[in-house]
Scaffold this motif. Structure first.
Motif, PDB file in Angstrom:
ATOM      1  N   ARG B 225       0.808  -1.218   0.000  1.00 45.83           N
ATOM      2  CA  ARG B 225       0.000   0.000   0.000  1.00 45.83           C
ATOM      3  C   ARG B 225       0.841   1.268   0.000  1.00 45.83           C
ATOM      4  N   LEU B 226       1.924   1.246   0.778  1.00 50.69           N
ATOM      5  CA  LEU B 226       2.767   2.451   0.829  1.00 50.69           C
ATOM      6  C   LEU B 226       3.463   2.698  -0.499  1.00 50.69           C
ATOM      7  N   ALA B 227       3.939   1.606  -1.113  1.00 49.95           N
ATOM      8  CA  ALA B 227       4.578   1.745  -2.425  1.00 49.95           C
ATOM      9  C   ALA B 227       3.562   2.260  -3.442  1.00 49.95           C
ATOM     10  N   ALA B 228       2.315   1.763  -3.324  1.00 46.59           N
ATOM     11  CA  ALA B 228       1.256   2.191  -4.228  1.00 46.59           C
ATOM     12  C   ALA B 228       0.975   3.678  -4.049  1.00 46.59           C
ATOM     13  N   MET B 229       0.980   4.138  -2.800  1.00 43.31           N
ATOM     14  CA  MET B 229       0.714   5.558  -2.548  1.00 43.31           C
ATOM     15  C   MET B 229       1.825   6.422  -3.121  1.00 43.31           C
ATOM     16  N   GLU B 230       3.027   5.909  -3.018  1.00 45.50           N
ATOM     17  CA  GLU B 230       4.150   6.666  -3.564  1.00 45.50           C
ATOM     18  C   GLU B 230       4.011   6.849  -5.074  1.00 45.50           C
ATOM     19  N   ARG B 231       3.641   5.754  -5.747  1.00 43.66           N
ATOM     20  CA  ARG B 231       3.429   5.838  -7.198  1.00 43.66           C
ATOM     21  C   ARG B 231       2.223   6.731  -7.523  1.00 43.66           C
ATOM     22  N   ALA B 232       1.228   6.655  -6.686  1.00 41.30           N
ATOM     23  CA  ALA B 232       0.005   7.427  -6.927  1.00 41.30           C
ATOM     24  C   ALA B 232       0.267   8.929  -6.873  1.00 41.30           C
ATOM     25  N   GLU B 234       2.850  10.342  -8.131  1.00 42.97           N
ATOM     26  CA  GLU B 234       3.674  10.729  -9.280  1.00 42.97           C
ATOM     27  C   GLU B 234       2.765  11.239 -10.400  1.00 42.97           C
ATOM     28  N   PHE B 235       2.744  12.533 -10.655  1.00 45.03           N
ATOM     29  CA  PHE B 235       1.932  13.099 -11.725  1.00 45.03           C
ATOM     30  C   PHE B 235       2.586  14.388 -12.189  1.00 45.03           C
ATOM     31  N   GLY B 236       3.208  14.339 -13.322  1.00 42.70           N
ATOM     32  CA  GLY B 236       3.919  15.516 -13.829  1.00 42.70           C
ATOM     33  C   GLY B 236       4.650  15.131 -15.089  1.00 42.70           C
ATOM     34  N   ASP B 237       5.954  15.206 -15.022  1.00 41.99           N
ATOM     35  CA  ASP B 237       6.739  14.843 -16.208  1.00 41.99           C
ATOM     36  C   ASP B 237       6.581  13.364 -16.530  1.00 41.99           C
ATOM     37  N   ARG B 238       6.395  12.571 -15.495  1.00 38.55           N
ATOM     38  CA  ARG B 238       6.137  11.142 -15.709  1.00 38.55           C
ATOM     39  C   ARG B 238       4.887  10.730 -14.940  1.00 38.55           C
ATOM     40  N   ILE B 239       4.025   9.982 -15.601  1.00 39.95           N
ATOM     41  CA  ILE B 239       2.775   9.528 -14.977  1.00 39.95           C
ATOM     42  C   ILE B 239       2.675   8.011 -15.114  1.00 39.95           C
ATOM     43  N   PRO B 240       2.739   7.301 -13.993  1.00 35.96           N
ATOM     44  CA  PRO B 240       2.641   5.841 -14.092  1.00 35.96           C
ATOM     45  C   PRO B 240       1.227   5.395 -14.442  1.00 35.96           C
ATOM     46  N   ILE B 241       1.093   4.434 -15.345  1.00 28.35           N
ATOM     47  CA  ILE B 241      -0.213   3.810 -15.596  1.00 28.35           C
ATOM     48  C   ILE B 241      -0.089   2.308 -15.330  1.00 28.35           C
ATOM     49  N   GLY B 242      -1.189   1.722 -14.922  1.00 33.16           N
ATOM     50  CA  GLY B 242      -1.181   0.312 -14.561  1.00 33.16           C
ATOM     51  C   GLY B 242      -1.899   0.135 -13.235  1.00 33.16           C
ATOM     52  N   ILE B 243      -1.771  -1.055 -12.667  1.00 32.95           N
ATOM     53  CA  ILE B 243      -2.425  -1.305 -11.384  1.00 32.95           C
ATOM     54  C   ILE B 243      -1.525  -0.765 -10.271  1.00 32.95           C
ATOM     55  N   LEU B 244      -1.980   0.277  -9.614  1.00 31.73           N
ATOM     56  CA  LEU B 244      -1.198   0.879  -8.540  1.00 31.73           C
ATOM     57  C   LEU B 244      -1.323   0.038  -7.278  1.00 31.73           C
ATOM     58  N   TYR B 245      -2.546  -0.419  -7.011  1.00 30.73           N
ATOM     59  CA  TYR B 245      -2.775  -1.196  -5.785  1.00 30.73           C
ATOM     60  C   TYR B 245      -3.815  -2.257  -6.037  1.00 30.73           C
ATOM     61  N   GLU B 246      -3.578  -3.464  -5.555  1.00 30.18           N
ATOM     62  CA  GLU B 246      -4.559  -4.535  -5.692  1.00 30.18           C
ATOM     63  C   GLU B 246      -4.465  -5.475  -4.500  1.00 30.18           C
ATOM     64  N   LYS B 247      -5.554  -5.576  -3.774  1.00 32.32           N
ATOM     65  CA  LYS B 247      -5.591  -6.524  -2.662  1.00 32.32           C
ATOM     66  C   LYS B 247      -7.041  -6.901  -2.403  1.00 32.32           C
ATOM     67  N   GLU B 248      -7.329  -8.171  -2.491  1.00 25.85           N
ATOM     68  CA  GLU B 248      -8.706  -8.615  -2.247  1.00 25.85           C
ATOM     69  C   GLU B 248      -9.058  -8.492  -0.780  1.00 25.85           C
ATOM     70  N   GLN B 249     -10.289  -8.120  -0.551  1.00 24.50           N
ATOM     71  CA  GLN B 249     -10.797  -8.035   0.823  1.00 24.50           C
ATOM     72  C   GLN B 249     -12.279  -8.398   0.771  1.00 24.50           C
ATOM     73  N   PRO B 250     -12.870  -8.778   1.911  1.00 14.67           N
ATOM     74  CA  PRO B 250     -14.271  -9.223   1.868  1.00 14.67           C
ATOM     75  C   PRO B 250     -15.170  -8.155   1.240  1.00 14.67           C
ATOM     76  N   THR B 251     -16.047  -8.602   0.355  1.00 10.41           N
ATOM     77  CA  THR B 251     -16.943  -7.662  -0.312  1.00 10.41           C
ATOM     78  C   THR B 251     -18.178  -7.411   0.552  1.00 10.41           C
ATOM     79  N   TYR B 252     -18.962  -6.440   0.126  1.00  6.63           N
ATOM     80  CA  TYR B 252     -20.227  -6.127   0.793  1.00  6.63           C
ATOM     81  C   TYR B 252     -21.088  -7.384   0.907  1.00  6.63           C
ATOM     82  N   HIS B 253     -21.210  -8.097  -0.204  1.00  2.00           N
ATOM     83  CA  HIS B 253     -22.064  -9.293  -0.207  1.00  2.00           C
ATOM     84  C   HIS B 253     -21.525 -10.364   0.729  1.00  2.00           C
ATOM     85  N   GLU B 254     -20.219 -10.548   0.710  1.00  2.25           N
ATOM     86  CA  GLU B 254     -19.624 -11.596   1.560  1.00  2.25           C
ATOM     87  C   GLU B 254     -19.821 -11.306   3.040  1.00  2.25           C
TER      88      GLU B 254
END
Lengths: 556, 283
Positions: B225-232, B234-254
């Protein structure tokens, strides 16, 4: 009929004491009507409940008291003037008062001796039961407390009630009655139970007094019924969620008070434009804005009738009493689904928080509307022009075509259009529902004389007070009085009103607001003008006695 | 009307608008996922991007400005068999609908939220959106936008979202991959899609984005999460695209006791015997 007030500071257990007492009194056979006068705070201040009970049905509260349970000294000073001669004030010995009607009891000391200072109010309950001649048995006490306190506190409360019961002499004869098998239900509970009966599957709301207990009751029953009760992030989210759930095919409702309704109005138009059934509850409280959060008023009528920009059909039903709240809520769901419109239920704090003993409700009395199955085939059009103006509904997930909802003006398929011809046809299709609704609306209820000299007009929760007022006025035998009390307020039923108005000498509107909103609506729709108005806007409901007094005082 | 494939209709977008590419990618992605259009619900609020549901053959809900998320999650709550996708703009999702954005991340209903982010309000002719650069000039912010730009991906990660990605309408293959992953992700999944507005944003053009975006590679740990926030950030001369953060967690239905076994609440009623029981409780 008797009237008992329980008063004290917030946090002293006024509401719990009243709930136990009203239940006990009803079990003994009496009809019961209890009003709650609460301050918008968690501790301190002055709260009270009044339990009116007897062999006859008390249709509203009364200002005149037969007994006062004063949990603090302030209760004595505030309510003393309303006590009838021969009444009593029951209080702890520590309360400083030398009133002739005071019965002092060492409640705190008895409770302390039993081992828990907090059961002092149960000592008061026991004493009040005895004073009113309500029978008390250990088994009954045991069953009452098993419902209301944790298991380990049952015995001590039973002992406290017994101690109180034996500490005072009986003062009044038992009021009698045959209501022991009646239900004791609040207005909000009746509404919530009606929604469950109607098949509500999705309720979304943001907490707001005095509507929150609807959400609380539905939450309590959500696990067993399998319904979803969602506390939304805000009022706007709440109504938009309900619209989405209904679009997808679940019966849905959202509830709030006037402030929350203000936030919901754009989405009310969404339900109207996109033809999505929706039930919206407005439990009114005095406004504008925050007003009196825990008190009563009927000042949202003209607002909800015209809320949201543009023109679309809607229905507004004012709830008149506990039974009405149950049955009209079921009807609201049916009307919403049949005509694919938003239906607004107007309640208020007086009805929402008051409890009444009523005969068992009939969950099968109103048949649930069963929509026709939508057409087969890929060429499904959600907004198909039909003879009736109602387009058969289907839900996303159907194998036959696609289901669309659109807030832009749209064609039959729900696609954006800007042409004049489609606009006119769609407006006529939607607005045509008003004429269909006019066939369905229920005439107001006439209470009192069939051909009155003086016709009182009211709506919603003033039903009970008007019923008593008319009875009191007719007892004088000088003129014939009656009250016409509206439940359906939009579209406005006119037949009975026009018929009575043509022969009545005086027409007087009675409303809990400053401007006489029903009178103004009636004048606008029918041209009928009232001769005078009995209005109240201090957050306290008119009683039948107060209405009757003011009618006489004004010379009618 | 279409049969079992995702057709598109004539649109009202400006020639060269990034929305065409996004719509095309959405259509291709749903086809590749072999979704039956009858089970797909596309939801929009109001705006240029929010017209997307109008232009694809599937179930559609075009609601109110800023209010796309509440009806979308509610539809999914009552019918978990639907694939629910929101296509709406940055003004709709982050401005008028900011509160729903934050709190539906917390609700974690299994939907995909595609935000067409062009830094302007297109339909009202170019005013600053929440993501507008500081200093961006238009007919309302005549001396330039003074507000700090909203960072939607950082906000989403901070608020607890399980899937946060960014893509660019000018890289359709990348966009389709992000859409696919978001739709397949179990829980609330958002993709902030950078998109030029040919009519009203003369600064953040196709070329401007194309020069700056770079695809995140294996060196980025999307589970951190912290690495994802760091990438998030980054917006200026370079802008990362892709999955910044992914982690499954219980859904509303579950997590919901009444829904965890896949219950559908459509056209259901309540058991009258229960109602009678509740009445008895009040005697």
């Amino acid at each position: 009929m008797y009237n008992l007030l329980i008063g004290g500071a917030a946090g002293q257990g006024v509401d719990t004491t009243a709930a136990i007492l009203e239940h006990w009194i009803k079990q003994s056979g009496c009809e019961v009507f209890t009003v709650r006068d609460l301050m918008s705070r968690i501790r301190g201040g002055h709260n009270f409940s009044c339990i009116r009970f007897g062999a006859q049905v008390p249709c509203c509260h009364s200002e005149k008291l037969d007994g006062i349970i004063a949990l603090n000294a302030e209760t004595v000073s505030i309510h003393r003037d309303h006590l009838r001669d021969g009444g009593f004030i029951l209080c702890d010995s520590a309360v400083e008062t030398d009133d002739d009607f005071v019965i002092k009891l060492d409640m705190a000391a008895i409770a302390k001796k039993l081992g828990n200072a907090r059961v002092a109010s149960s000592v008061a309950i026991g004493a009040a039961l005895k004073l009113f001649g309500v029978p008390m048995s250990t088994e009954q006490a045991d069953s009452v407390f098993r419902k209301s306190v944790k298991a380990e506190y049952v015995d001590i409360n039973v002992q406290a009630v017994q101690a109180g019961y034996h500490a005072v002499p009986q003062k009044f004869e038992h009021a009698g009655g045959n209501a022991s098998d009646h239900m004791l239900i609040s207005g909000n509970q009746a509404l919530a139970l009606g929604a469950l009966t109607a098949g509500v599957k999705f309720y979304s709301a943001y907490p707001m007094s005095p509507s929150t207990s609807i959400m609380e009751y539905l939450s309590l029953k959500s696990a067993e019924t399998g319904i979803v009760v969602e506390q939304a992030e805000d009022e706007i989210g709440a109504i938009n969620m309900a619209v989405g759930a209904s679009f997808a095919g679940a019966r849905a409702m959202t509830g709030t008070s006037g402030g929350g309704f203000s936030l919901k109005v754009e989405a009310l138009g969404l339900a109207g434009m996109a033809e999505i059934p929706l039930v919206v509850v407005d439990v009114q409280r005095p406004g504008p804005v925050t007003g009196f959060p825990t008190r009563t008023e009927q000042s949202d009528l003209k607002f909800v009738i015209s809320a949201s920009q543009g023109e679309f059909p809607r229905m507004v039903i004012a709830l008149r009493n506990h039974e009405d709240a149950f049955y009209q809520t079921i009807r609201a769901f049916n009307m919403a689904e049949k005509y694919q419109i938003p239906v607004i239920l107007l309640s208020d704090q007086y009805l929402a928080d008051s409890t009444a003993a009523i005969p068992m409700l009939d969950s099968r009395k109103i048949a649930l509307y069963e929509p026709e199955e939508g057409p087969a085939g890929e060429d499904y059009a959600r907004y198909r022009f039909t003879e009736s103006g109602i387009s058969p509904r289907k839900f996303p997930g159907t194998r036959d075509g696609f289901v669309a909802a659109d807030t832009d003006e749209h064609d039959e398929y729900g696609h954006i259009v800007e042409d004049s011809e489609t606009r006119i046809r769609m407006m006529k299709k939607r607005m045509g529902k008003l004429a269909l609704l006019e066939q369905e609306i229920l005439e107001p209820e006439l209470l009192g004389e069939q051909s009155p000299d003086v016709l009182l007009l009211g709506w919603g929760s003033l039903y009970g007070p008007l019923e008593e007022a008319v009875e009191l006025l007719n007892q004088k035998g000088e003129k014939r009085y009656s009250a016409l009390v509206f439940g359906d307020v939009w579209p406005l039923p006119q037949k009975l009103l026009k018929q009575l108005a043509s022969s009545a000498k005086y027409i007087i509107h009675v409303e809990q607001n400053y401007t006489g909103q029903l009178a103004s609506l009636i004048a606008e729709v029918t041209g009928i003008k009232t001769d005078a108005g009995i209005l109240k806007y201090d957050g306290r409901q008119l009683s039948g006695e107060e209405i009757a007094d003011r009618i006489v005082k004004e010379g009618f | 009307m279409g049969g079992h494939k995702f057709d598109t209709y004539e649109t009202a977008w400006c020639p060269g608008c990034g929305n065409f590419s996004i719509l095309n990618s959405l259509q291709k992605t749903l086809g590749e996922l072999k979704k039956d259009p009858h089970d797909v619900l596309i939801v929009g609020g109001i705006g240029q991007a929010a017209k997307t549901p109008q232009y694809i053959s599937a179930n559609s809900f075009c609601g109110l400005h800023g209010r796309a998320v509440p009806p979308a999650v509610a539809a999914k709550i009552v019918n978990p068999n639907l694939t629910v996708i929101i296509n709406s703009g940055d003004g709709d999702s982050y401005g008028e609908g900011g509160n729903h954005f934050i709190h539906n991340i917390r609700r974690n209903v299994d939907i995909a939220h595609f935000i067409h982010d062009n830094q302007v309000y297109g339909l009202t002719k170019g005013q600053a959106s929440p993501t507008a650069d500081e200093g961006a000039v238009n007919d309302v912010q005549v001396d330039g936008n003074n507000n700090i730009p909203f960072n939607p991906v950082l906000m989403a990660i901070a608020s607890g979202a399980g899937f946060v990605a960014r893509s660019f309408s000018g890289k359709p293959q990348h966009l389709e991959e992000m859409m696919k992953r978001a739709i397949l992700f179990k829980g609330y999944a958002m993709v902030d899609i950078l998109q030029p507005c040919v009519s009203f944003n003369k600064v953040n053009t196709f070329a401007w984005y194309n020069k700056r975006v770079y695809e995140l590679d294996d060196t980025h740990d999307a589970g951190n999460r912290l690495a994802a926030m760091e990438r998030a950030m980054e917006f200026g001369d370079r802008i990362p695209i892709g999955i910044l953060y992914e982690k499954e967690q219980p859904t509303y239905h579950e997590k919901h006791p009444s829904l965890k076994d896949g219950q559908v609440l459509v056209a259901e009623r309540n058991n009258p015997a229960l109602i009678d029981k509740y009445m008895q409780e009040m005697v």
